[in-house]
Design a protein around this motif. Structure first.
Motif, PDB file in Angstrom:
ATOM      1  N   SER A   1      27.536 -29.861   5.154  1.00 13.02           N
ATOM      2  CA  SER A   1      27.149 -30.260   3.794  1.00 13.02           C
ATOM      3  C   SER A   1      26.248 -31.480   3.751  1.00 13.02           C
ATOM      4  CB  SER A   1      28.403 -30.542   2.953  1.00 13.02           C
ATOM      5  OG  SER A   1      29.197 -29.384   2.834  1.00 13.02           O
ATOM      6  N   ALA A   2      26.278 -32.345   4.784  1.00 13.54           N
ATOM      7  CA  ALA A   2      25.398 -33.509   4.834  1.00 13.54           C
ATOM      8  C   ALA A   2      24.084 -33.114   5.507  1.00 13.54           C
ATOM      9  CB  ALA A   2      26.079 -34.648   5.587  1.00 13.54           C
ATOM     10  N   SER A   3      23.115 -34.011   5.438  1.00 13.55           N
ATOM     11  CA  SER A   3      21.797 -33.710   5.992  1.00 13.55           C
ATOM     12  C   SER A   3      21.844 -33.577   7.515  1.00 13.55           C
ATOM     13  CB  SER A   3      20.804 -34.816   5.618  1.00 13.55           C
ATOM     14  OG  SER A   3      19.566 -34.634   6.265  1.00 13.55           O
ATOM     15  N   ASN A   4      20.996 -32.710   8.046  1.00 11.31           N
ATOM     16  CA  ASN A   4      20.821 -32.565   9.490  1.00 11.31           C
ATOM     17  C   ASN A   4      19.481 -33.097   9.962  1.00 11.31           C
ATOM     18  OD1 ASN A   4      23.202 -31.299  10.688  1.00 11.31           O
ATOM     19  ND2 ASN A   4      22.755 -29.581   9.325  1.00 11.31           N
ATOM     20  N   GLN A   5      18.713 -33.701   9.052  1.00 11.55           N
ATOM     21  CA  GLN A   5      17.426 -34.271   9.425  1.00 11.55           C
ATOM     22  C   GLN A   5      17.638 -35.616  10.134  1.00 11.55           C
ATOM     23  OE1 GLN A   5      15.170 -31.619   9.074  1.00 11.55           O
ATOM     24  NE2 GLN A   5      13.726 -33.055   8.165  1.00 11.55           N
ATOM     25  N   PRO A   6      16.780 -35.957  11.101  1.00 10.45           N
ATOM     26  CA  PRO A   6      16.924 -37.240  11.790  1.00 10.45           C
ATOM     27  C   PRO A   6      16.543 -38.411  10.898  1.00 10.45           C
ATOM     28  CG  PRO A   6      14.943 -36.125  12.523  1.00 10.45           C
ATOM     29  CD  PRO A   6      15.660 -35.164  11.630  1.00 10.45           C
ATOM     30  N   LEU A   7      16.880 -39.589  11.355  1.00  5.94           N
ATOM     31  CA  LEU A   7      16.458 -40.829  10.697  1.00  5.94           C
ATOM     32  C   LEU A   7      15.055 -41.182  11.187  1.00  5.94           C
ATOM     33  CD1 LEU A   7      17.195 -43.431   9.036  1.00  5.94           C
ATOM     34  CD2 LEU A   7      17.991 -44.389  11.206  1.00  5.94           C
ATOM     35  N   TYR A   8      14.158 -41.531  10.261  1.00  5.80           N
ATOM     36  CA  TYR A   8      12.791 -41.896  10.619  1.00  5.80           C
ATOM     37  C   TYR A   8      12.593 -43.391  10.403  1.00  5.80           C
ATOM     38  CZ  TYR A   8      11.532 -36.949  10.845  1.00  5.80           C
ATOM     39  OH  TYR A   8      11.458 -35.623  11.184  1.00  5.80           O
TER      40      TYR A   8
ATOM     41  N   GLY B   1      14.543 -30.877  23.647  1.00  2.00           N
ATOM     42  CA  GLY B   1      15.701 -30.960  22.769  1.00  2.00           C
ATOM     43  C   GLY B   1      15.390 -31.090  21.309  1.00  2.00           C
ATOM     44  N   VAL B   2      14.107 -31.180  20.952  1.00  2.00           N
ATOM     45  CA  VAL B   2      13.701 -31.330  19.552  1.00  2.00           C
ATOM     46  C   VAL B   2      13.135 -30.003  19.068  1.00  2.00           C
ATOM     47  CG1 VAL B   2      12.305 -32.624  17.913  1.00  2.00           C
ATOM     48  CG2 VAL B   2      13.191 -33.760  19.969  1.00  2.00           C
ATOM     49  N   HIS B   3      13.820 -29.379  18.127  1.00  2.00           N
ATOM     50  CA  HIS B   3      13.379 -28.094  17.588  1.00  2.00           C
ATOM     51  C   HIS B   3      12.792 -28.320  16.203  1.00  2.00           C
ATOM     52  CE1 HIS B   3      14.214 -23.873  15.885  1.00  2.00           C
ATOM     53  NE2 HIS B   3      13.178 -23.821  16.690  1.00  2.00           N
ATOM     54  N   ILE B   4      11.512 -28.013  16.065  1.00  2.00           N
ATOM     55  CA  ILE B   4      10.795 -28.246  14.815  1.00  2.00           C
ATOM     56  C   ILE B   4      10.268 -26.924  14.299  1.00  2.00           C
ATOM     57  CG2 ILE B   4       8.748 -29.333  13.813  1.00  2.00           C
ATOM     58  CD1 ILE B   4       9.225 -31.666  15.690  1.00  2.00           C
ATOM     59  N   SER B   5      10.465 -26.698  13.006  1.00  2.00           N
ATOM     60  CA  SER B   5      10.021 -25.444  12.407  1.00  2.00           C
ATOM     61  C   SER B   5       9.461 -25.713  11.024  1.00  2.00           C
ATOM     62  CB  SER B   5      11.197 -24.454  12.307  1.00  2.00           C
ATOM     63  OG  SER B   5      10.811 -23.273  11.641  1.00  2.00           O
TER      64      SER B   5
ATOM     65  N   LYS C   1       2.595 -22.764   4.017  1.00  2.00           N
ATOM     66  CA  LYS C   1       2.203 -23.581   2.871  1.00  2.00           C
ATOM     67  C   LYS C   1       1.980 -25.026   3.306  1.00  2.00           C
ATOM     68  CE  LYS C   1       4.774 -20.721  -0.400  1.00  2.00           C
ATOM     69  NZ  LYS C   1       5.918 -20.633  -1.312  1.00  2.00           N
ATOM     70  N   LEU C   2       1.073 -25.703   2.623  1.00  2.00           N
ATOM     71  CA  LEU C   2       0.722 -27.072   2.980  1.00  2.00           C
ATOM     72  C   LEU C   2       1.613 -28.080   2.266  1.00  2.00           C
ATOM     73  CD1 LEU C   2      -3.178 -26.839   2.843  1.00  2.00           C
ATOM     74  CD2 LEU C   2      -1.709 -26.723   4.853  1.00  2.00           C
ATOM     75  N   GLY C   3       1.896 -29.184   2.957  1.00  2.00           N
ATOM     76  CA  GLY C   3       2.611 -30.295   2.344  1.00  2.00           C
ATOM     77  C   GLY C   3       4.100 -30.094   2.185  1.00  2.00           C
ATOM     78  N   GLN C   4       4.658 -29.052   2.782  1.00  2.00           N
ATOM     79  CA  GLN C   4       6.079 -28.794   2.611  1.00  2.00           C
ATOM     80  C   GLN C   4       6.889 -29.525   3.674  1.00  2.00           C
ATOM     81  OE1 GLN C   4       7.210 -24.774   3.363  1.00  2.00           O
ATOM     82  NE2 GLN C   4       6.078 -24.642   5.254  1.00  2.00           N
ATOM     83  N   GLN C   5       8.182 -29.644   3.424  1.00  2.00           N
ATOM     84  CA  GLN C   5       9.065 -30.338   4.347  1.00  2.00           C
ATOM     85  C   GLN C   5       9.211 -29.550   5.644  1.00  2.00           C
ATOM     86  OE1 GLN C   5      13.243 -31.122   3.176  1.00  2.00           O
ATOM     87  NE2 GLN C   5      12.785 -33.252   3.628  1.00  2.00           N
ATOM     88  N   ILE C   6       9.266 -30.296   6.749  1.00  2.00           N
ATOM     89  CA  ILE C   6       9.421 -29.703   8.076  1.00  2.00           C
ATOM     90  C   ILE C   6      10.880 -29.833   8.502  1.00  2.00           C
ATOM     91  CG2 ILE C   6       8.629 -29.761  10.465  1.00  2.00           C
ATOM     92  CD1 ILE C   6       6.429 -29.059   8.484  1.00  2.00           C
ATOM     93  N   ARG C   7      11.424 -28.763   9.028  1.00  2.00           N
ATOM     94  CA  ARG C   7      12.817 -28.783   9.496  1.00  2.00           C
ATOM     95  C   ARG C   7      12.839 -29.289  10.945  1.00  2.00           C
ATOM     96  NH1 ARG C   7      17.789 -25.530   8.747  1.00  2.00           N
ATOM     97  NH2 ARG C   7      16.816 -24.636   6.910  1.00  2.00           N
ATOM     98  N   THR C   8      13.545 -30.399  11.168  1.00  2.00           N
ATOM     99  CA  THR C   8      13.650 -30.991  12.499  1.00  2.00           C
ATOM    100  C   THR C   8      15.111 -31.060  12.900  1.00  2.00           C
ATOM    101  OG1 THR C   8      11.680 -32.351  12.092  1.00  2.00           O
ATOM    102  CG2 THR C   8      13.105 -33.005  13.910  1.00  2.00           C
ATOM    103  N   ARG C   9      15.415 -30.536  14.080  1.00  2.00           N
ATOM    104  CA  ARG C   9      16.773 -30.582  14.609  1.00  2.00           C
ATOM    105  C   ARG C   9      16.733 -31.155  16.017  1.00  2.00           C
ATOM    106  NH1 ARG C   9      17.374 -30.086  10.067  1.00  2.00           N
ATOM    107  NH2 ARG C   9      18.462 -28.473   8.874  1.00  2.00           N
ATOM    108  N   ILE C  10      17.493 -32.213  16.238  1.00  3.20           N
ATOM    109  CA  ILE C  10      17.602 -32.836  17.554  1.00  3.20           C
ATOM    110  C   ILE C  10      18.962 -32.489  18.129  1.00  3.20           C
ATOM    111  CG2 ILE C  10      17.618 -35.010  18.824  1.00  3.20           C
ATOM    112  CD1 ILE C  10      15.814 -36.166  16.639  1.00  3.20           C
TER     113      ILE C  10
ATOM    114  N   GLU D   1       4.900 -34.269  12.237  1.00  5.76           N
ATOM    115  CA  GLU D   1       6.026 -33.646  12.939  1.00  5.76           C
ATOM    116  C   GLU D   1       5.626 -32.398  13.716  1.00  5.76           C
ATOM    117  OE1 GLU D   1       6.087 -34.499   9.471  1.00  5.76           O
ATOM    118  OE2 GLU D   1       8.151 -34.085   8.896  1.00  5.76           O
ATOM    119  N   THR D   2       4.680 -31.635  13.173  1.00 10.41           N
ATOM    120  CA  THR D   2       4.284 -30.407  13.861  1.00 10.41           C
ATOM    121  C   THR D   2       3.638 -30.705  15.210  1.00 10.41           C
ATOM    122  OG1 THR D   2       2.232 -30.420  12.564  1.00 10.41           O
ATOM    123  CG2 THR D   2       4.024 -29.046  11.774  1.00 10.41           C
ATOM    124  N   ALA D   3       3.088 -31.923  15.383  1.00 12.81           N
ATOM    125  CA  ALA D   3       2.509 -32.285  16.675  1.00 12.81           C
ATOM    126  C   ALA D   3       3.584 -32.485  17.736  1.00 12.81           C
ATOM    127  CB  ALA D   3       1.672 -33.554  16.535  1.00 12.81           C
TER     128      ALA D   3
END
Length: 1016
Positions: free
Chosen positions: A174-181, A149-153, A158-167, A140-142
């Motif tokens: 209250s529901a997830s804001n992560q995209p479907l993969y 329009g894709v904001h990734i943070s 730290k290694l191996g942690q979840q990446i925050r992706t917002r499209i 995802e960081t790539a």
């Protein structure tokens, strides 16, 4: 007789060989571009009907020995292939012309592919060459700065942690804001499955970036609605590499490098600490040698609070003694090694791609590392003229050697709170110092461990049956199996493990099954009417099993398994799951190569909702007009391509608790008696959260498509928000899911691609920028407060709501705060100050700029990424720059910019030991998080083919690559790319709201790698 016949056969073979050899001769030539005469390197020149061939060198030249009647085939991506008869010639020069159809990108969409010029929706695409050699744990960081329009943070370094992706912004509270993969058609596990008290893990780290062929980001409803209820946050489709007809081609890439912290804040050394502490004590006591509370003077306070701060040989000379740089102890240089090998090729009936990979990365944070090993097999087999089948399979094992989350005192970076006056080791025993004012993180590193191991297998098998010309049926059966084991041990000498050690063991088994079946119909009517239809059904079933236990009382730190513990303090197990049943259809229509339309619809049924609202319907429609195919623009020399488009559609969000609509019960016990306890209230009317999105776009090309781009404006309106609604505690429950509220995102996206120079020297540029404005439009009058973050109607999601810092009084050095909402009065009392909206963690815009240069075998890529307008709550600075409310070390910028005497114009107030001065949460801790980052620079050299072919290589490229090389920002923390620590125990809602949170979060690593790529 036999000897005579054998001799005659040998003579005959020699005669035939001599005749053939006499008919062969050497052919040379140059291949150039018809348009500008530039040489074309890498053109394939093959003798028709054979595997004999070569490729042109950097100057477009080739050389080949062939028979006099051979036919040569010249092929090059983006050019019309040429077939030329040798006819006895020794020199054959070729001018190749552009093939407009080939130049059009093939874009992967849900359940099919389309040419880019045929798209009516908004899709960003990133190709394999854009992420080749990526060395971060997750792909995802790539994508950062490459997809408009894709904001990734990344939460931290730290290694191996979840990446925050917002499209296109956040659409839910209250529901997830992560995209479907979706990977090769499989809807995969992408959410954290780790323990709730630590950083979220990232299941997507199990995919090797080197195996990726393309990544498509479906942004608008027209593109994403085919995935219906799962697509409100956008869809990211990953397609892995496949084999092609031809000889087996091997590709090997090996990289080795190192990482270092991209930034250090700077904390006080011994001399600075003593100077500032003396000031702070004097400001509180009336003088450095005055008594204050229980202390006689300022050195007495240090003697009381800090062990070993004096020199043991000369304790009266305070200029001597320990001078520890705890920031250097927490942050280190790390190493990285990565190896990838793949083989691909095939025949007319069988094509294959096989890969193996290994990566080992050591973090810049002490105690943190990540490694991954695995492989992939992609196989395509044509069994007959009407049937082909195949499989995709990914196997991997990853290990993440983790450290505590940012909120825990055991996290390494909290070591910087320790005064520089205290040593790392006890001066009397030379053991690690266990008498620091806070726990010594080096002790934690030595005696604690928290490790996660994941075994992952995801893949699918598929079959495609051609029933009639243009009419086919495809069936795919996929599975994603993930087994995660976490174990933690806290040593006997640590604060949270003493006195006899503490152990934790947890296992997770995740299994997701997918079955997709659909028909595809392609037909051209009356030459000018092109119809593509897709209709099918989808089933998905997921099940999860969790078990864990904790124990205390271990014989020694050498015995770390639960079986060695004296007491099992807790144990639990649970299971959950969900199901989806879906039907979908899409129609793509093209008229006269000018007019395009797309209609799609999906009906989803989910086990997560009430029985009366279990199914949802998600339609979309879009249209486009290729204006440049009209006669009135046919001869326009400037405008090569123009396509306005419009789309509308509805997508859904169902990413909530699996049984949110139901009233649940759990087993329990009391005093040895079993029982059943109601755990959640039912919400039988719960239904889908839906997003209605309208998109207006223009795709354009200028000057024979040397300049191309896309412009999009969108409006996303989300209603029936799936919201955790607080209810009175007298009910015995805390909250319940309800459909309450609405939210809006709207914004602009711009993408520009230019071919600046296209001769022997080549220079291409890609630029994108996106603007988004998020507003909560309705909450039914509710206000949601989560720490200092607030969700309120009329404001963006998660604005900062706290006391507003009004500056420092130049006469007294007091910290001032606004007393009321109007801001016309101030007070020195933080408690009396009014709470106000003081910041917004959502960025105003973000994007990237990528330049690539090629010349004479050299290639250079420079990637710049930027974010602007977001605010960050630097929570850790409440103690790092508080003027010694306790003994925590202070930042150098506080030392240099605090109030000292009347008339000073300083940002920080006068330091006052123990009593503080403005100490607490306020906008003094909120800073602008805007930044521009030199994200990636790659310099490579491809050795001339004529040299490497002597060693039987097709290509050899050496390269050096750097990540996060420079960051330009005014943010005073370690790194402005931060959003931590969103651990699972604060819940999805709090995680969505608490954006821009920096609490001792590690900086991004600056990484340099040297690598080599071999093809043979």
């Amino acid at each position: 007789m036999k000897k005579t016949l054998g001799l005659l056969k040998c003579l005959l073979m020699l005669l035939l060989f001599s005749t053939a050899y006499g008919q062969e001769h050497r052919v040379t030539g140059t291949v150039t571009d018809y348009f500008d005469g530039a040489a074309l390197p890498g053109v394939q020149v093959v003798v028709k009907g054979t595997t004999i061939g070569t490729t042109t060198d950097i100057n477009g030249n080739y050389e080949l020995t062939v028979s006099e009647d051979a036919v040569l085939i010249f092929s090059y991506l983006g050019m019309v292939s040429e077939e030329v008869e040798v006819d006895g010639r020794n020199v054959i020069n070729i001018e190749m012309v552009a093939d407009i159809a080939v130049l059009e990108e093939v874009i992967v969409v849900g359940y099919g592919t389309r040419l880019k010029y045929e798209l009516t929706g908004s899709i960003s695409s990133v190709k394999a060459e854009d992420i080749a050699g990526h060395t971060m744990p997750s792909f995802e960081t790539a994508l950062q700065g490459r997809a408009a329009g894709v904001h990734i943070s990344a939460g931290s370094g730290k290694l191996g942690q979840q990446i925050r992706t917002r499209i296109r912004g956040a659409s839910s509270i209250s529901a997830s804001n992560q995209p479907l993969y979706v990977i090769d058609g499989i809807l995969v596990q992408s959410d954290n499955l780790g323990a709730s008290f630590n950083e979220p893990t990232n299941p997507l780290a199990d995919l090797n970036p080197a195996d990726i062929q393309s990544i498509e980001v479906l942004k608008d409803a027209s593109a994403a609605a085919i995935y219906g209820s799962r697509a409100a946050n956008g869809v990211i489709i990953i397609t892995t590499k496949r084999g092609q007809k031809g000889l087996t081609r091997f590709n090997v890439t090996s990289q080795y490098g190192y990482s270092q912290p991209s930034n250090k804040i700077g904390f006080l050394n011994r001399e600075q600490y003593l100077d500032l502490f003396k000031q702070a004590y004097a400001n509180s006591a009336g003088g450095p040698d005055e008594s204050f509370i229980i202390w006689e003077n300022w050195t007495d306070a240090l003697d009381w609070g800090l062990y070993y701060w004096r020199d043991i040989d000369d304790p009266d000379d305070i200029t001597k003694g320990p001078d520890t740089n705890w920031e250097d102890e927490a942050l280190r240089n790390g190493g990285i090694y990565q190896f990838d090998i793949s083989a691909s090729g095939g025949t007319e009936s069988t094509q294959y791609y096989v890969s193996l990979f290994y990566a080992d990365q050591e973090s810049i944070l002490v105690g943190n590392s990540f490694d991954r090993i695995g492989g992939r097999i992609n196989l395509d087999q044509r069994a007959s003229d009407i049937l082909n089948f195949g499989l995709n399979m990914n196997l991997s094992r990853s290990r993440n050697f983790r450290v505590a989350n940012d909120r825990a005192f055991a996290t390494p970076l909290q070591m910087i709170a320790l005064p520089s006056l205290q040593p790392t080791h006890d001066p009397y025993t030379d053991e690690l110092n266990r008498r620091t004012v806070y726990e010594n993180g080096l002790v934690v590193r030595e005696y604690n461990n928290f490790d996660t191991e994941v075994f992952r297998n995801f893949g699918n098998i598929f079959a495609n049956l051609d029933l009639l010309p243009g009419f086919s049926f495809r069936s795919e059966a996929g599975i994603d199996i993930l087994r995660q084991h976490e174990w933690e041990y806290r040593g006997r000498l640590t604060n949270d493990g003493g006195p006899a050690g503490w152990g934790f063991d947890r296992n997770v088994a995740s299994k997701i099954y997918n079955w997709e079946n659909y028909f595809t119909y392609d037909r051209i009517f009356a030459e000018n009417y092109d119809l593509n239809l897709i209709a099918g059904a989808s089933l998905q079933y997921a099940e999860y099993d969790f078990s864990s236990m904790t124990a205390r009382g271990f014989p020694s730190d050498e015995f770390k398994k639960i079986a060695s513990a004296a007491e099992i303090t807790s144990a639990s197990s649970s299971a959950t799951g969900f199901r989806y049943n879906s039907f979908f259809a899409r129609a793509n229509l093209k008229f006269f190569e000018k007019y395009l339309a797309t209609l799609s619809a999906r009906t989803d049924g989910s086990s997560r909702f009430g029985k009366e609202n279990r199914y949802g319907f998600f339609p979309s429609a879009s249209a486009a007009w290729i204006v440049t195919n009209e006669d009135f623009l046919a001869d326009n020399a400037t405008l090569s391509f123009l396509k306005p488009r419009i789309s509308w559609g509805i997508t859904g969000n169902s990413e909530i608790d699996n049984f949110a609509a139901r009233g649940l019960y759990t087993g329990s016990n009391y005093a040895g008696f079993w029982g059943i306890v109601s755990s959640t209230l039912p919400s039988e009317d719960l239904k889908w959260e839906t997003t209605n999105q309208t998109n207006f776009g223009i795709d354009f090309g200028l000057f024979n498509n040397r300049i191309t781009g896309e412009i999009d404006y969108y409006i996303k309106k989300t209603k029936d928000l799936l919201l955790h609604v607080q209810i009175p505690a007298t009910t015995g429950y805390q909250d319940v899911y309800r459909n309450v509220g609405s939210m809006e995102n709207k914004g602009w996206e711009f993408a520009l691609h230019t071919v600046n120079v296209d001769r022997s020297f080549k220079w291409n540029t890609n630029f994108n920028i996106a603007f988004n404005r998020n507003i909560v439009t309705d909450l039914d009058g509710q206000i949601i407060q989560s720490s200092i973050w607030r969700v309120v109607e009329g404001q963006p999601l998660g604005v900062f709501y706290t006391k507003e810092f009004a500056g420092v009084c130049p006469d007294t050095g007091d910290a001032l705060f606004y007393l009321n909402q109007t801001g016309d009065e101030t007070t020195t009392s933080l408690a009396d100050a009014a709470n106000r909206i003081v910041g917004d963690p959502n960025p105003d815009f973000w994007g990237g700029l990528n330049n690539t240069f090629r010349y004479a075998g050299f290639d250079l890529g420079i990637m710049i990424q930027f974010v602007y307008g977001n605010d960050i709550y630097n929570h850790g600075r409440q103690w790092q720059a508080d003027g010694f409310s306790w003994f925590d070390n202070q930042t150098v910028d506080f030392y240099e910019d605090h109030w000292k005497e009347p008339g000073d114009d300083a940002y920080y107030p006068q330091p006052r030991f123990f009593i503080g001065n403005g100490y607490g949460t306020s906008s003094m801790l909120i800073f602008d998080g805007s930044y521009i980052r030199l994200k990636e620079v790659t310099l490579g050299y491809t050795i001339p083919r004529r040299l490497v072919q002597q060693a039987n290589f097709e290509n050899v490229r050496i390269f050096i690559r750097g990540y996060n090389l420079l960051t330009f920002t005014e943010y005073p923390g370690w790194d402005p790319e931060v959003s931590a620590p969103n651990t699972a125990d604060i819940g999805t809602q709090a995680s969505n709201i608490r954006q821009g949170w920096d609490f001792y979060s590690a900086p991004q690593p600056r990484t340099i790698t040297l690598g080599i790529n071999l093809g043979f």
